[in-house]
Design a protein around this motif. Structure first.
Motif, PDB file in Angstrom:
ATOM      1  N   ALA A 196       0.820  -1.212   0.000  1.00 36.04           N
ATOM      2  CA  ALA A 196       0.000   0.000   0.000  1.00 36.04           C
ATOM      3  C   ALA A 196       0.856   1.265   0.000  1.00 36.04           C
ATOM      4  O   ALA A 196       1.729   1.433   0.833  1.00 36.04           O
ATOM      5  CB  ALA A 196      -0.918   0.002   1.215  1.00 36.04           C
ATOM      6  N   VAL A 197       0.596   2.110  -0.945  1.00 38.20           N
ATOM      7  CA  VAL A 197       1.236   3.417  -1.028  1.00 38.20           C
ATOM      8  C   VAL A 197       0.147   4.399  -1.435  1.00 38.20           C
ATOM      9  O   VAL A 197      -0.712   4.070  -2.242  1.00 38.20           O
ATOM     10  CB  VAL A 197       2.373   3.430  -2.067  1.00 38.20           C
ATOM     11  N   GLY A 198       0.189   5.588  -0.868  1.00 34.77           N
ATOM     12  CA  GLY A 198      -0.899   6.531  -1.105  1.00 34.77           C
ATOM     13  C   GLY A 198      -0.476   7.753  -1.889  1.00 34.77           C
ATOM     14  O   GLY A 198      -0.051   7.643  -3.040  1.00 34.77           O
ATOM     15  N   ASN A 199      -0.568   8.921  -1.244  1.00 35.26           N
ATOM     16  CA  ASN A 199      -0.253  10.169  -1.928  1.00 35.26           C
ATOM     17  C   ASN A 199       1.164  10.157  -2.487  1.00 35.26           C
ATOM     18  O   ASN A 199       2.099   9.665  -1.853  1.00 35.26           O
ATOM     19  CB  ASN A 199      -0.397  11.338  -0.951  1.00 35.26           C
ATOM     20  N   PHE A 200       1.314  10.745  -3.658  1.00 39.96           N
ATOM     21  CA  PHE A 200       2.636  10.817  -4.284  1.00 39.96           C
ATOM     22  C   PHE A 200       3.464  11.896  -3.575  1.00 39.96           C
ATOM     23  O   PHE A 200       2.979  12.997  -3.340  1.00 39.96           O
ATOM     24  CB  PHE A 200       2.487  11.141  -5.768  1.00 39.96           C
ATOM     25  N   PRO A 201       4.707  11.589  -3.234  1.00 41.85           N
ATOM     26  CA  PRO A 201       5.522  12.551  -2.473  1.00 41.85           C
ATOM     27  C   PRO A 201       5.845  13.806  -3.296  1.00 41.85           C
ATOM     28  O   PRO A 201       6.333  13.698  -4.420  1.00 41.85           O
ATOM     29  CB  PRO A 201       6.810  11.769  -2.178  1.00 41.85           C
ATOM     30  N   THR A 202       5.613  14.965  -2.696  1.00 40.01           N
ATOM     31  CA  THR A 202       5.902  16.198  -3.444  1.00 40.01           C
ATOM     32  C   THR A 202       7.393  16.372  -3.690  1.00 40.01           C
ATOM     33  O   THR A 202       7.780  17.002  -4.673  1.00 40.01           O
ATOM     34  CB  THR A 202       5.325  17.443  -2.735  1.00 40.01           C
ATOM     35  N   GLU A 203       8.248  15.815  -2.806  1.00 39.10           N
ATOM     36  CA  GLU A 203       9.687  15.963  -3.066  1.00 39.10           C
ATOM     37  C   GLU A 203      10.098  15.220  -4.342  1.00 39.10           C
ATOM     38  O   GLU A 203      11.003  15.668  -5.056  1.00 39.10           O
ATOM     39  CB  GLU A 203      10.531  15.544  -1.851  1.00 39.10           C
ATOM     40  N   ASP A 204       9.426  14.103  -4.652  1.00 36.27           N
ATOM     41  CA  ASP A 204       9.693  13.415  -5.922  1.00 36.27           C
ATOM     42  C   ASP A 204       9.045  14.152  -7.099  1.00 36.27           C
ATOM     43  O   ASP A 204       9.592  14.194  -8.205  1.00 36.27           O
ATOM     44  CB  ASP A 204       9.153  11.980  -5.880  1.00 36.27           C
ATOM     45  N   MET A 205       7.869  14.709  -6.841  1.00 35.98           N
ATOM     46  CA  MET A 205       7.130  15.420  -7.894  1.00 35.98           C
ATOM     47  C   MET A 205       7.907  16.646  -8.385  1.00 35.98           C
ATOM     48  O   MET A 205       8.066  16.861  -9.591  1.00 35.98           O
ATOM     49  CB  MET A 205       5.798  15.855  -7.290  1.00 35.98           C
ATOM     50  N   VAL A 206       8.420  17.421  -7.422  1.00 30.80           N
ATOM     51  CA  VAL A 206       9.171  18.634  -7.782  1.00 30.80           C
ATOM     52  C   VAL A 206      10.448  18.243  -8.530  1.00 30.80           C
ATOM     53  O   VAL A 206      10.811  18.854  -9.546  1.00 30.80           O
ATOM     54  CB  VAL A 206       9.500  19.453  -6.519  1.00 30.80           C
TER      55      VAL A 206
END
Lengths: 317, 317
Positions: free
Chosen positions: A249-259
């Protein structure tokens, strides 16, 4: 493949992350978290939710958090308000933007909120009217917009009809959320394309989950079809189904990876990936959680080059 | 976003996976692995490598493996052969296809193989000539085609010039490998687009790694630009940098996730995702390894719907 020059990264961790955390985070730590995110420079931060404390006990200090955060000029501080009562509270707490919520799956709405789609949609429109009357920005989340654990694939016609009704009510900014993160890139691309074709005056965001491991593909698919912003949570907190760990289970995508991904793709976000990574480390320490991002685990070009300098005789296989 | 109707999924686990495994796999287990992959229906299987046993001890039984596998009609059994000697051995072992290897990073080539680019390219062309003379298919891998831990970004001009030289030598089928998996989707899309624009008579594949977590985005980017096939390894074995686990090292992209993703995107592969997942489970047991795929950990739509049926009152947050 089309990529925009610029998009906004919306940070939802303080609300969407903390609401499902299996522990209470003291108000002062929530304030520190939001302030740290402000310092990192996110253009929009979802600070808290104005919902009944019995429904989301973790967010019962919504007013206190809004009162105490250090607001930086130019940053939009957003509050979740699923209904008129929530919108009134959010406005009183001086949020800059209200986010409403409806769900494209009737089965999920029934199980989760014991509401019909008509009830949820009516509440969202009431909240919008209050936001609009008070001069606040409003954005509407459409959850389970692609796929639902109870219904499977959500027909695109249904989402299009929903967006059409909200648009008729005056709502122009909406975002699509996979909610469980099992959507696929073709579907994401097709739905964004269809909605923009049909309603050229709306603006659409994409709220990114990663249960399937296809989040980055879905991001590219959404951007290609004109998504104007992306939503994620620092450290990847929250947004996960309460599934056993064996389900990965993994949920919200990390913003540090997104940026970081946007920077590599030369899509401007106004954010510095290293500053966001530093914020994720501070927040992981503050909340005593393990960040779920690749960046936090050293899968960055800088870390791999450093490894290369330190291991001149080993090599990738 | 363009998606093709059909692509091939090439399974490289028996060679690229086993070569870097930190244990010896007996010949009979290698044969079982290849036979299980044949049964799952992969159209191309990279069975082994014809390299000096001192260089890759794990593949020293290349001839024995080729002798004993049960060849299914229609499946292409491929062998790695980096030079003329390897190509002669591969032909004698009756492979259907030879894959050669060169590297777009001079620094990496020097450190890893103590060769210059000119030497590596000359060897690849020699191997091609042998394959061609014997009527065997030949494909050339270009490693570090996007980014290198020692050099950083690899100029696209350099890769284009390499492909041009190989094309002049008669090679028409090549694949691009990130090799460490730190490439980004814009770069992948741009390089495939540029190569097809310049050399319309070549056919390009994409060998997928996932150290960055952006593999699925890179896959979409490659398909959008016309990649004709994708390469991965069952269970995600092999292909990882020998980095500490804290760096989140992940290597080859698991074919069980790749096939599932293609099926969800309605890109035909001729493979049944459940059959490939079953093969990954059998092979994980055979090799006594933990599969690295999302599918093996239950992040499939079927598993999430099953969870939904069994947990009617819990819900995604």
């Amino acid at each position: 493949m089309y990529l925009p020059e610029q998009i906004d990264i919306v940070e939802v961790g303080p609300r969407d992350g903390l609401q499902s955390l299996r522990k209470w985070v003291p108000t002062e730590d929530k304030v520190r978290m939001v302030d740290r995110l402000s310092q990192a420079g996110f253009p929009v931060i979802e600070v808290t939710g104005f919902v009944h404390p019995r429904v989301i006990p973790n967010l019962q200090d919504a007013e206190a958090v809004c009162e105490r955060i250090a607001r930086r000029p130019g940053i939009v501080y957003r509050g979740l308000a699923p209904n008129a009562r929530g919108a009134e509270r959010a406005a009183a707490a001086r949020v800059d933007e209200i986010v409403g919520l409806t769900i494209a799956s009737a089965s999920y709405l029934k199980k989760n909120q014991n509401m019909t789609p008509e009830q949820a949609d009516a509440q969202a429109i009431e909240a919008f009217r209050i936001a609009d009357a008070k001069g606040l920005r409003y954005v509407l989340a459409i959850g389970m917009a692609f796929w639902c654990p109870y219904e499977g694939l959500i027909p695109q016609d249904r989402v299009q009809a929903m967006v059409g009704r909200f648009r008729d009510a005056g709502i122009r900014r909406l975002y699509l959320a996979g909610s469980v993160g099992m959507e696929d890139p073709r579907h994401v691309n097709a739905l964004f394309t269809r909605l923009y074709d049909r309603y050229p005056d709306i603006e659409l965001g994409f709220h990114v989950h990663n249960l399937s491991g296809m989040a980055t593909a879905n991001i590219v698919a959404a951007l290609d079809a004109g998504a104007a912003w992306l939503e994620g949570a620092i450290c990847g907190i929250g947004g996960g189904i309460a599934m056993p760990e064996t389900l990965g289970a993994v949920g919200n995508f990390p913003t540090e990876d997104m940026v970081r991904m946007m920077t590599l793709m030369q899509v401007q976000t106004g954010l510095d990936p290293d500053a966001v990574l530093a914020a994720s480390r501070d927040i992981a320490r503050l909340l005593d959680i393990a960040p779920r991002s690749h960046a936090a685990h050293g899968s960055t070009r800088e870390a791999v080059m450093k490894w290369g300098r330190e291991h001149p005789h080993e090599h990738p296989a």
